[in-house]
Scaffold this motif. Sequence first.
Motif, mmCIF file in Angstrom:
data_model
loop_
_atom_site.group_PDB
_atom_site.id
_atom_site.type_symbol
_atom_site.label_atom_id
_atom_site.label_comp_id
_atom_site.label_asym_id
_atom_site.label_seq_id
_atom_site.Cartn_x
_atom_site.Cartn_y
_atom_site.Cartn_z
ATOM 1 N N ALA A 75 0.830 -1.208 0.000
ATOM 2 C CA ALA A 75 0.000 0.000 0.000
ATOM 3 C C ALA A 75 0.858 1.250 0.000
ATOM 4 N N ARG A 76 1.946 1.228 0.753
ATOM 5 C CA ARG A 76 2.852 2.374 0.799
ATOM 6 C C ARG A 76 3.524 2.583 -0.556
ATOM 7 N N ILE A 77 3.934 1.502 -1.203
ATOM 8 C CA ILE A 77 4.552 1.620 -2.523
ATOM 9 C C ILE A 77 3.537 2.178 -3.522
ATOM 10 N N ALA A 78 2.288 1.719 -3.445
ATOM 11 C CA ALA A 78 1.248 2.229 -4.339
ATOM 12 C C ALA A 78 1.065 3.730 -4.162
ATOM 13 N N THR A 83 1.812 9.207 -6.423
ATOM 14 C CA THR A 83 2.309 10.571 -6.246
ATOM 15 C C THR A 83 2.992 11.101 -7.498
ATOM 16 N N GLU A 84 3.577 10.203 -8.305
ATOM 17 C CA GLU A 84 4.297 10.647 -9.492
ATOM 18 C C GLU A 84 3.378 11.300 -10.518
ATOM 19 N N PHE A 85 2.068 11.085 -10.402
ATOM 20 C CA PHE A 85 1.124 11.657 -11.363
ATOM 21 C C PHE A 85 0.508 12.966 -10.872
ATOM 22 N N THR A 86 1.003 13.481 -9.761
ATOM 23 C CA THR A 86 0.449 14.705 -9.174
ATOM 24 C C THR A 86 0.366 15.881 -10.151
ATOM 25 N N PRO A 87 1.353 16.104 -11.046
ATOM 26 C CA PRO A 87 1.257 17.253 -11.962
ATOM 27 C C PRO A 87 -0.029 17.284 -12.779
ATOM 28 N N LEU A 88 -0.616 16.130 -13.034
ATOM 29 C CA LEU A 88 -1.828 16.090 -13.853
ATOM 30 C C LEU A 88 -3.035 16.682 -13.143
ATOM 31 N N TRP A 89 -3.010 16.716 -11.820
ATOM 32 C CA TRP A 89 -4.209 17.152 -11.086
ATOM 33 C C TRP A 89 -4.256 18.670 -10.932
ATOM 34 N N ALA A 102 4.587 14.038 -16.088
ATOM 35 C CA ALA A 102 4.004 12.912 -15.353
ATOM 36 C C ALA A 102 4.632 11.590 -15.778
ATOM 37 N N ILE A 103 4.728 11.366 -17.070
ATOM 38 C CA ILE A 103 5.292 10.093 -17.556
ATOM 39 C C ILE A 103 6.785 10.017 -17.259
ATOM 40 N N GLY A 104 7.478 11.137 -17.400
ATOM 41 C CA GLY A 104 8.906 11.150 -17.088
ATOM 42 C C GLY A 104 9.163 10.811 -15.635
ATOM 43 N N ALA A 105 8.354 11.391 -14.730
ATOM 44 C CA ALA A 105 8.521 11.105 -13.302
ATOM 45 C C ALA A 105 8.195 9.645 -13.009
ATOM 46 N N HIS A 106 7.168 9.115 -13.654
ATOM 47 C CA HIS A 106 6.760 7.726 -13.419
ATOM 48 C C HIS A 106 7.841 6.751 -13.884
ATOM 49 N N THR A 107 8.337 6.933 -15.105
ATOM 50 C CA THR A 107 9.351 6.017 -15.618
ATOM 51 C C THR A 107 10.665 6.158 -14.851
ATOM 52 N N ARG A 108 10.975 7.381 -14.425
ATOM 53 C CA ARG A 108 12.192 7.587 -13.641
ATOM 54 C C ARG A 108 12.088 6.856 -12.305
ATOM 55 N N PHE A 135 -2.768 -2.339 -5.642
ATOM 56 C CA PHE A 135 -2.254 -1.977 -6.965
ATOM 57 C C PHE A 135 -3.407 -1.580 -7.876
ATOM 58 N N ALA A 136 -4.424 -2.435 -7.946
ATOM 59 C CA ALA A 136 -5.593 -2.122 -8.766
ATOM 60 C C ALA A 136 -6.305 -0.888 -8.242
ATOM 61 N N ASP A 137 -6.369 -0.750 -6.925
ATOM 62 C CA ASP A 137 -7.024 0.396 -6.315
ATOM 63 C C ASP A 137 -6.282 1.689 -6.654
ATOM 64 N N GLY A 138 -4.942 1.635 -6.662
ATOM 65 C CA GLY A 138 -4.150 2.809 -7.006
ATOM 66 C C GLY A 138 -4.354 3.221 -8.456
ATOM 67 N N LYS A 139 -4.358 2.240 -9.365
ATOM 68 C CA LYS A 139 -4.578 2.558 -10.778
ATOM 69 C C LYS A 139 -5.976 3.137 -10.985
ATOM 70 N N THR A 140 -6.943 2.588 -10.271
ATOM 71 C CA THR A 140 -8.312 3.097 -10.379
ATOM 72 C C THR A 140 -8.402 4.535 -9.884
ATOM 73 N N ALA A 141 -7.710 4.836 -8.792
ATOM 74 C CA ALA A 141 -7.725 6.198 -8.248
ATOM 75 C C ALA A 141 -7.125 7.187 -9.248
ATOM 76 N N ILE A 142 -6.020 6.809 -9.886
ATOM 77 C CA ILE A 142 -5.398 7.677 -10.888
ATOM 78 C C ILE A 142 -6.345 7.894 -12.061
ATOM 79 N N ALA A 143 -6.950 6.809 -12.542
ATOM 80 C CA ALA A 143 -7.859 6.910 -13.692
ATOM 81 C C ALA A 143 -9.086 7.763 -13.366
#
Length: 236
Positions: A75-78, A83-89, A102-108, A135-143
């Motif tokens: 959960a902590r890793i998720a 957090t890496e997608f924060t710029p989008l919000w 966002a993608i650069g921070a994620h891949t980095r 993991f699924a919950d984190g992806k759902t939250a981002i989406a």
Amino acid sequence: MTSTDTPRPPDGRAARWAGQRDRRRREFVEAGLRAIARHGPEVSTEQIADEAGVARTRLYRHFDGAADLQHAIAARIAELVTTEFTPLWNPSGTPMDLIRTAIGAHTRWLAEHGPLYRYLTKHAMAGPDGSPDVFADGKTAIARQLTVVFEHYLGLFGMDTRVCEAVAFGLVGLVESSTSRWLENPRGVGRAELAALLARWVWGIVDDTLRAGGVELDPDAPLVAADLTPHSPGRS
């Protein structure tokens, strides 16, 4: 009034114990992250306990077994991944700036913390208390957050916002599956190259969605509502 009717004062000892237990759980989770970085995603509970400087039995005073500990670490890793997608919000700058950041921070982050990400995917199961797959919950939250952003901008031009959720979930799936596979088998593709490819693909999907609604958006112009020009069919 009988003794049973008299309100009991809060149990200060219980509150202090709960606070201490939460603090210790967080400390052990952070020790788990360090142990994963040191030993890899197959890290053992014993190695996590060693990193925390306690006996393994001490861990189980704060977690309901190994599954609870694994779920808390995942959960902590998720959270870190999300957090890496924060710029989008908080959109600012150009559309491509947002996407690249966002993608650069994620891949980095993935490139620098591969063992953590592999641990997340390995232990991304429902918690022992029935809590959701983190993991699924984190992806759902981002989406879902991305859906809100799309709905806002498409709504400004009277576009059909029903497609926003499908597009958002599709983009998150594209980025996650591509980066996850790249992490396991890069096939000679560098991180910067992958990030550039993903940014181009993401923009391609966003641009196609906008054009289908009659909106042309310059990806390299500041993201200001007044700069977006809707074009209805038959208009130039």
